[in-house]
Write a protein that holds these residues in place. Structure first.
Motif, PDB file in Angstrom:
ATOM      1  N   ALA A  52       0.818  -1.220   0.000  1.00 14.77           N
ATOM      2  CA  ALA A  52       0.000   0.000   0.000  1.00 14.77           C
ATOM      3  C   ALA A  52       0.852   1.272   0.000  1.00 14.77           C
ATOM      4  N   GLY A  53       2.183   1.123   0.021  1.00 20.02           N
ATOM      5  CA  GLY A  53       3.066   2.278   0.035  1.00 20.02           C
ATOM      6  C   GLY A  53       3.376   2.813   1.414  1.00 20.02           C
ATOM      7  N   ASN A  54       2.904   2.123   2.446  1.00 18.68           N
ATOM      8  CA  ASN A  54       3.228   2.515   3.817  1.00 18.68           C
ATOM      9  C   ASN A  54       4.672   2.165   4.116  1.00 18.68           C
ATOM     10  N   GLY A  55       5.321   2.988   4.922  1.00 16.52           N
ATOM     11  CA  GLY A  55       6.676   2.689   5.345  1.00 16.52           C
ATOM     12  C   GLY A  55       6.642   1.838   6.598  1.00 16.52           C
ATOM     13  N   VAL A  56       7.407   0.746   6.592  1.00 17.11           N
ATOM     14  CA  VAL A  56       7.493  -0.141   7.752  1.00 17.11           C
ATOM     15  C   VAL A  56       8.942  -0.105   8.226  1.00 17.11           C
ATOM     16  N   GLN A  57       9.132   0.381   9.446  1.00 21.90           N
ATOM     17  CA  GLN A  57      10.475   0.542   9.994  1.00 21.90           C
ATOM     18  C   GLN A  57      10.647  -0.391  11.181  1.00 21.90           C
ATOM     19  N   GLU A  58      11.800  -1.026  11.245  1.00 17.70           N
ATOM     20  CA  GLU A  58      12.110  -1.916  12.363  1.00 17.70           C
ATOM     21  C   GLU A  58      12.830  -1.150  13.463  1.00 17.70           C
TER      22      GLU A  58
END
Length: 160
Positions: free
Chosen positions: A99-105
């Motif tokens: 969906a273009g969301n940024g997922v950061q660890e």
């Protein structure tokens, strides 16, 4: 190498121009993100916080290195700090979901979501930049004791 104690608007504009020219999905956060929302610089900035698509992190860091930046702190997967005579850049890599969301660890396995619908346009020295919405900028300043710069930024957000 003498390191700069401030990140200028001109340097931010050059960095954003490279990101735009190379099609990098990014989001300016931190104090420059707040100042972009109001369209003017409200305080000095030590660094530029930029979240970028992790697929382009290596290319971006190579470009920064070619401009004299050097890694001064490596807290991957959260961030990598690069410093030079031109300023300091904190690179936060985020994986883009479908969906273009940024997922950061996080350092301890946490996962932080940076929703694409909370990316808006701001302006630094007249240059359009992608920034976190005011609502998201507030959220990013929670969960830790606020510093003087955070209190300043929150007061600026109150003006919006």
């Amino acid at each position: 190498m003498e390191l700069s104690s401030q990140m200028t608007a001109a340097e931010v504009v050059q960095i954003v121009a490279w990101l735009d020219a190379n099609g990098v999905v990014y989001q300016v956060n931190g104090g420059w993100g707040v100042d972009a929302l109001v369209g003017r610089q409200t305080r000095p900035h030590q660094d530029l916080d930029v979240f970028i698509d992790d697929d382009q992190e290596a290319e971006f860091m190579a470009w920064l290195t070619s401009r004299g930046y050097r890694v001064t702190e490596d807290w991957r997967p959260v961030r990598v700090q690069l410093s030079s005579h031109s300023g300091q850049v904190d690179v936060h890599a985020m994986r883009l979901d479908p969906a273009g969301n940024g997922v950061q660890e996080g350092l301890d396995g946490e996962v932080y979501l940076h929703p694409s619908e909370q990316r808006v346009t701001g302006f630094i020295d007249g240059q359009a930049v992608v920034v976190a919405s005011a609502e998201r900028a507030r959220e990013l300043r929670s969960g830790y004791p606020p510093r003087a710069v955070d209190l300043h930024d929150l007061a600026v957000l109150d003006e919006l």
